[in-house]
Write an enzyme that holds these catalytic residues in place. Structure first.
Site, PDB file in Angstrom:
ATOM      1  N   GLY A  10       0.817  -1.215   0.000  1.00 51.18           N
ATOM      2  CA  GLY A  10       0.000   0.000   0.000  1.00 51.18           C
ATOM      3  C   GLY A  10       0.847   1.260   0.000  1.00 51.18           C
ATOM      4  N   SER A  11       0.267   2.328   0.539  1.00 46.12           N
ATOM      5  CA  SER A  11       0.865   3.662   0.401  1.00 46.12           C
ATOM      6  C   SER A  11       2.213   3.828   1.094  1.00 46.12           C
ATOM      7  CB  SER A  11      -0.107   4.719   0.924  1.00 46.12           C
ATOM      8  OG  SER A  11      -1.199   4.859   0.035  1.00 46.12           O
ATOM      9  N   THR A  12       2.545   2.942   2.030  1.00 46.55           N
ATOM     10  CA  THR A  12       3.866   3.023   2.657  1.00 46.55           C
ATOM     11  C   THR A  12       4.981   2.897   1.623  1.00 46.55           C
ATOM     12  OG1 THR A  12       3.641   0.662   3.111  1.00 46.55           O
ATOM     13  CG2 THR A  12       3.143   2.178   4.916  1.00 46.55           C
TER      14      THR A  12
END
Length: 206
Positions: A10-12
């Site tokens: 995901g966005s990490t």
């Protein structure tokens, strides 16, 4: 699951693209993108998580607000080769070396992997847009994510995660186990400083 389960990060994972862009001098942190809530690639719209967008954002803003459109735009400038290079430098695509009997490597889809998986010419920049936000073919273990954040926090010190501290010799003596540490020299201190400032703003705001 921490060592053998593989998941989309995901966005990490957006920070990988930011590191690659800064190191390859593709942009400065002050470079801006206007986010209207979507990014158009051909006839397709890739949405930001915020329906009406974040407006004009620079790198610090994009990290703080997790702006998809900024990173969609940025990955097309960075390209798959540089993106994959820095993903691997930050510990993805290979085991961490933890002292457990099994550990997964995850997947960093570089050009060779994409050509093998989709056929040469069978993948598009749309795949890149998904990968920069940690979706698509990217797979990581929770342990790799912990190692990744540790690298960013320590300005590039790569520590091998472990459970064992020492073992007992046949003579009954405790022998300390030394786990390897190394320093990533390919990433500048200034890059870590920019990334950490963006991360700081996520929880502290401006």
């Amino acid at each position: 699951r921490a060592a053998t389960g593989t998941y989309p990060p995901g966005s990490t994972f957006k920070l990988v693209t930011a590191v690659a862009a800064l190191q390859e001098k593709v942009v400065t942190p002050e470079w801006t993108v206007n986010d209207p809530g979507y990014y158009r690639l051909g006839r397709r719209r890739f949405k930001c998580w915020k329906p009406y967008g974040h407006g004009r954002v620079n790198m610090y803003d994009a990290i703080e607000q997790s702006c998809n459109v900024y990173f969609y735009t940025l990955i097309r400038k960075v390209g798959i080769d540089a993106w994959a290079k820095y993903a691997k430098l930050l510990g993805f695509g290979e085991p961490t070396g933890i002292d457990l009997p099994e550990e997964a490597s995850g997947i960093v889809p570089d050009r060779k992997w994409m050509d093998s998986h989709y056929g040469k010419g069978g993948w598009t920049e749309g795949h890149l847009l998904n990968m920069t936000v940690g979706q698509g073919n990217v797979l990581v273990t929770p342990l790799q994510m912990a190692k990744y954040v540790g690298i960013l926090a320590t300005n590039g010190v790569v520590a091998t995660p472990h459970f064992g501290v020492a073992y007992e010799t046949e003579e009954g003596q405790l022998q300390k186990i030394n786990y390897p540490r190394q320093q990533i020299t390919e990433i500048d201190t200034s890059t870590y400083r920019i990334i950490k400032e963006g991360m700081h703003r996520v929880v502290n705001g401006q």
